[in-house]
Scaffold this motif. Structure first.
Motif, mmCIF file in Angstrom:
data_model
loop_
_atom_site.group_PDB
_atom_site.id
_atom_site.type_symbol
_atom_site.label_atom_id
_atom_site.label_comp_id
_atom_site.label_asym_id
_atom_site.label_seq_id
_atom_site.Cartn_x
_atom_site.Cartn_y
_atom_site.Cartn_z
ATOM 1 N N ARG A 119 0.844 -1.212 0.000
ATOM 2 C CA ARG A 119 0.000 0.000 0.000
ATOM 3 C C ARG A 119 0.867 1.245 0.000
ATOM 4 O O ARG A 119 0.780 2.075 0.914
ATOM 5 C CB ARG A 119 -0.877 0.005 1.237
ATOM 6 C CG ARG A 119 -1.942 -1.065 1.218
ATOM 7 C CD ARG A 119 -2.748 -0.998 2.480
ATOM 8 N NE ARG A 119 -3.878 -1.898 2.417
ATOM 9 C CZ ARG A 119 -4.840 -1.941 3.327
ATOM 10 N NH1 ARG A 119 -4.787 -1.127 4.372
ATOM 11 N NH2 ARG A 119 -5.838 -2.778 3.226
ATOM 12 N N THR A 120 1.689 1.394 -1.003
ATOM 13 C CA THR A 120 2.507 2.604 -1.093
ATOM 14 C C THR A 120 1.663 3.734 -1.670
ATOM 15 O O THR A 120 0.626 3.487 -2.298
ATOM 16 C CB THR A 120 3.707 2.381 -2.031
ATOM 17 O OG1 THR A 120 3.187 2.002 -3.313
ATOM 18 C CG2 THR A 120 4.616 1.267 -1.522
ATOM 19 N N ASP A 121 2.127 4.966 -1.438
ATOM 20 C CA ASP A 121 1.416 6.115 -2.008
ATOM 21 C C ASP A 121 1.346 5.987 -3.530
ATOM 22 O O ASP A 121 0.334 6.304 -4.149
ATOM 23 C CB ASP A 121 2.140 7.419 -1.650
ATOM 24 C CG ASP A 121 2.076 7.705 -0.152
ATOM 25 O OD1 ASP A 121 1.396 6.927 0.564
ATOM 26 O OD2 ASP A 121 2.720 8.665 0.295
ATOM 27 N N GLU A 122 2.455 5.524 -4.108
ATOM 28 C CA GLU A 122 2.522 5.392 -5.566
ATOM 29 C C GLU A 122 1.472 4.388 -6.066
ATOM 30 O O GLU A 122 0.777 4.637 -7.055
ATOM 31 C CB GLU A 122 3.933 4.937 -5.947
ATOM 32 C CG GLU A 122 4.228 5.058 -7.413
ATOM 33 C CD GLU A 122 5.611 4.532 -7.761
ATOM 34 O OE1 GLU A 122 6.325 4.070 -6.839
ATOM 35 O OE2 GLU A 122 5.959 4.559 -8.950
ATOM 36 N N ASN A 123 1.358 3.241 -5.379
ATOM 37 C CA ASN A 123 0.363 2.245 -5.792
ATOM 38 C C ASN A 123 -1.063 2.739 -5.592
ATOM 39 O O ASN A 123 -1.949 2.456 -6.401
ATOM 40 C CB ASN A 123 0.576 0.932 -5.018
ATOM 41 C CG ASN A 123 1.587 0.031 -5.698
ATOM 42 O OD1 ASN A 123 1.960 0.253 -6.849
ATOM 43 N ND2 ASN A 123 2.037 -0.993 -4.984
ATOM 44 N N ALA A 124 -1.281 3.479 -4.501
ATOM 45 C CA ALA A 124 -2.621 4.032 -4.246
ATOM 46 C C ALA A 124 -3.016 4.983 -5.376
ATOM 47 O O ALA A 124 -4.123 4.910 -5.920
ATOM 48 C CB ALA A 124 -2.642 4.765 -2.910
#
Lengths: 91, 210
Positions: B51-56
């Motif tokens: 759940r990284t910011d990039e994936n979100a």
């Protein structure tokens, strides 16, 4: 006066939506090929009127019963209508 | 091996291919069909993407792209992290849940989600109830449905998501602009979207007996 365009979305707004909302499918259903007779499907209408919710709940329970008894294919004609309250709200 | 599929949402059957980079950099974004439904997917190595910011952001941006590109289309969004072992397991779930997916697609047909927040200064003396009534009433007139307020901070006077006809976005924007003119001195008006209708679908699917 120009129509306002939505601003860019903050990360907090994104996280609030994608982590808490949307379709949820449990891991077992995602890793194994299962027959519909063992899938449980729960569907709710969010933020609609109480009338609409009760109407949906009744229809959905029909679907669930059919799912459990395995004759899901017989429900082709099942129709879920908008309640008058919901239509009024969407005018 | 990239045999797993990350899913973003479900649309009416349509073949889509986008160069955009999805969750964990998966590309292209494409579709897997079952009868009249298509799931929007990309390949992924893991079953549990971080759940990284990039994936979100990637999850949300793929949904927005599908929602808007080429005239736009209705999409019922998945929660973050819905990976499938294979195309077969995905089709099995599309089959088992097809009634719910179809119903959800009908519920939000032609609709987008827009968000509005009214934020007050710390300790501001305001008639919050009267503001909610006025602003809520004006926005209800230009939308089909709304959520309850999510007032997670004392500074929030109003925080709702609205389901709006695609063609009604301009009228909704006009209403927001008028609200900003009337309340902009005392409140910060935050207007965001368009979003896939996250707040207006709620489907849970599980495998029994495990």
């Amino acid at each position: 006066m120009a129509s306002e365009r939505p601003g860019s979305s903050s990360l907090a707004d994104v996280l609030d939506r994608i982590l808490d909302k949307g379709i949820v499918i449990d891991i077992w259903a995602r890793i194994s090929v299962v027959g519909i007779e063992i899938l449980t499907v729960e569907a709710r209408v969010v933020a609609a009127s109480v009338d609409t919710f009760l109407h949906y709940a009744a229809e959905i329970s029909k679907i669930e019963q059919a799912t459990q008894s395995g004759d899901f294919e017989d429900l082709q004609d099942l129709e879920i209508k908008q309640s008058p309250a919901m239509r009024a709200q969407s005018q | 091996m990239s045999s797993n599929l990350y899913t973003y949402g479900v649309i009416e059957k349509e073949s889509i291919e986008l160069d955009e980079r999805g969750v964990d950099g998966g590309t292209p974004i494409r579709t897997v069909d079952y009868r009249t439904l298509s799931a929007v997917v990309s390949d992924i190595d893991t079953m549990e993407p971080e759940r990284t910011d990039e994936n979100a952001r990637a999850h949300d941006e793929v949904l927005r792209e599908v929602l808007l590109y080429d005239g736009g289309r209705t999409i019922v969004p998945m929660q973050f992290g819905m990976t499938f072992k294979s195309g077969r397991t995905l089709k099995s779930v599309l089959r088992g849940g097809r009634r719910a997916f179809r119903q959800a697609l009908n519920d939000v047909d032609g609709m987008i989600e827009l968000g509005v927040k009214l934020v007050a200064d710390e300790g501001a003396d305001l008639d919050r109830e009267a503001i909610r009534e006025d602003v809520g009433g004006r926005l209800a007139e230009v939308s089909a449905r709304e959520t309850d307020d999510d007032l997670y901070s004392d500074r929030l006077v109003l925080n709702r998501a609205y389901l709006v006809e695609r063609d009604g976005e301009e009228a909704f924007g006009d209403a927001v602009e008028a609200i900003r003119e009337d309340y902009g001195e005392t409140l910060r008006v935050q207007y965001n979207g368009p979003w896939a209708p996250y707040n207006f679908v709620d489907i849970e699917i599980g495998a029994q007996g495990r």
